[in-house]
Enzyme design. Structure first.
Site, mmCIF file in Angstrom:
data_model
loop_
_atom_site.group_PDB
_atom_site.id
_atom_site.type_symbol
_atom_site.label_atom_id
_atom_site.label_comp_id
_atom_site.label_asym_id
_atom_site.label_seq_id
_atom_site.Cartn_x
_atom_site.Cartn_y
_atom_site.Cartn_z
ATOM 1 N N ASP A 33 0.851 -1.195 0.000
ATOM 2 C CA ASP A 33 0.000 0.000 0.000
ATOM 3 C C ASP A 33 0.883 1.239 0.000
ATOM 4 O OD1 ASP A 33 -3.215 0.515 0.940
ATOM 5 O OD2 ASP A 33 -1.818 2.192 1.099
ATOM 6 N N ILE A 34 0.469 2.237 -0.756
ATOM 7 C CA ILE A 34 1.279 3.464 -0.882
ATOM 8 C C ILE A 34 1.286 4.261 0.423
ATOM 9 C CG2 ILE A 34 -0.540 5.057 -1.686
ATOM 10 C CD1 ILE A 34 1.434 5.924 -3.892
ATOM 11 N N ASN A 88 -12.819 -3.086 2.808
ATOM 12 C CA ASN A 88 -13.798 -2.022 2.930
ATOM 13 C C ASN A 88 -14.794 -2.188 1.790
ATOM 14 O OD1 ASN A 88 -12.546 -0.772 5.169
ATOM 15 N ND2 ASN A 88 -11.045 0.174 3.800
ATOM 16 N N VAL A 97 -11.277 2.913 -3.644
ATOM 17 C CA VAL A 97 -10.986 2.332 -4.957
ATOM 18 C C VAL A 97 -11.994 1.212 -5.186
ATOM 19 C CG1 VAL A 97 -9.277 1.157 -6.386
ATOM 20 C CG2 VAL A 97 -8.520 2.896 -4.743
ATOM 21 N N HIS A 101 -10.192 -5.131 -3.273
ATOM 22 C CA HIS A 101 -8.840 -5.354 -2.757
ATOM 23 C C HIS A 101 -8.948 -5.682 -1.277
ATOM 24 C CE1 HIS A 101 -9.916 -1.136 -2.479
ATOM 25 N NE2 HIS A 101 -9.229 -1.096 -1.333
ATOM 26 N N HIS A 103 -6.933 -5.650 2.268
ATOM 27 C CA HIS A 103 -5.772 -5.097 2.961
ATOM 28 C C HIS A 103 -5.203 -6.211 3.836
ATOM 29 C CE1 HIS A 103 -6.775 -0.687 2.330
ATOM 30 N NE2 HIS A 103 -7.963 -1.217 2.135
HETATM 31 P P1 5GP Z 1 -9.719 1.531 0.321
HETATM 32 O O1 5GP Z 1 -9.797 2.819 1.088
HETATM 33 O O2 5GP Z 1 -10.429 1.613 -1.013
HETATM 34 O O3 5GP Z 1 -10.120 0.316 1.118
HETATM 35 O O4 5GP Z 1 -8.175 1.301 0.044
HETATM 36 C C1 5GP Z 1 -7.508 1.822 -1.055
HETATM 37 C C2 5GP Z 1 -6.039 1.737 -0.726
HETATM 38 O O5 5GP Z 1 -5.302 1.895 -1.925
HETATM 39 C C3 5GP Z 1 -5.566 2.832 0.245
HETATM 40 O O6 5GP Z 1 -5.035 2.206 1.419
HETATM 41 C C4 5GP Z 1 -4.516 3.592 -0.558
HETATM 42 O O7 5GP Z 1 -3.407 3.994 0.236
HETATM 43 C C5 5GP Z 1 -4.128 2.603 -1.634
HETATM 44 N N1 5GP Z 1 -3.717 3.211 -2.891
HETATM 45 C C6 5GP Z 1 -4.396 4.158 -3.587
HETATM 46 N N2 5GP Z 1 -3.727 4.487 -4.705
HETATM 47 C C7 5GP Z 1 -2.601 3.725 -4.714
HETATM 48 C C8 5GP Z 1 -1.510 3.613 -5.627
HETATM 49 O O8 5GP Z 1 -1.422 4.280 -6.665
HETATM 50 N N3 5GP Z 1 -0.528 2.713 -5.315
HETATM 51 C C9 5GP Z 1 -0.594 1.955 -4.184
HETATM 52 N N4 5GP Z 1 0.421 1.102 -3.980
HETATM 53 N N5 5GP Z 1 -1.613 2.021 -3.300
HETATM 54 C C10 5GP Z 1 -2.605 2.911 -3.568
#
Ligand code: 5GP
Length: 118
Positions: A33-34, A88, A97, A101, A103
């Site tokens: 994760d970024i 989520n 997103v 996915h 985590h």
């Molecule tokens: P969500 O909030 O949808 O459950 O998680 C999306 C996750 O994707 C977040 O933890 C965010 O940091 C990660 N993320 C978003 N854009 C990127 C990206 O371009 N690269 C990486 N490695 N992670 C990303």
């Protein structure tokens, strides 16, 4: 951005966006994760786009099972084998997103920080 635009995770699969890829096969990719919220914070992602884990479970439950096995493998290789797996599901939970996915979180978890606090 239209619905037909590739998701950020499809762009990682296509190598259009750089990522620290830790696992890949024909169906699944996993990368750091970024914005990590734990010592180990990897996202496990099916290459086929399903908006949420519910869509994935209803359409291809075997692939959801394989995602869990990949999560375990990553936790074995990069942590102590024990992990939390968070999906989520929906904007109100913090999903940002809409390409399913999981985590994979292990070690030093910043409690409640993945998505919105429950
Ligand atoms: P969500 O909030 O949808 O459950 O998680 C999306 C996750 O994707 C977040 O933890 C965010 O940091 C990660 N993320 C978003 N854009 C990127 C990206 O371009 N690269 C990486 N490695 N992670 C990303």
């Amino acid at each position: 951005m239209s619905e037909s635009d590739p998701t950020v995770f499809e762009r990682i699969v296509a190598r259009e966006i750089p990522a620290d890829i830790v696992y890949e096969d024909e169906e699944i990719i996993a990368f750091s994760d970024i914005a990590p919220k734990a010592d180990l914070h990897v996202l496990v992602v099916p290459k086929t786009v399903y908006p949420t884990v519910v869509d994935l479970a209803e359409t291809d439950p075997a692939l959801l099972g394989r995602l869990v096995v990949v999560a375990k493998r990553i936790a074995d290789e990069r942590a102590n084998g024990e992990f939390r797996l968070v999906f989520n599901s929906g904007a109100s939970t913090g999903q940002s997103v809409f390409h399913v996915h999981g985590h994979v979180l292990s070690g030093g978890l910043d409690e409640g920080s993945v998505g919105h606090e429950l």
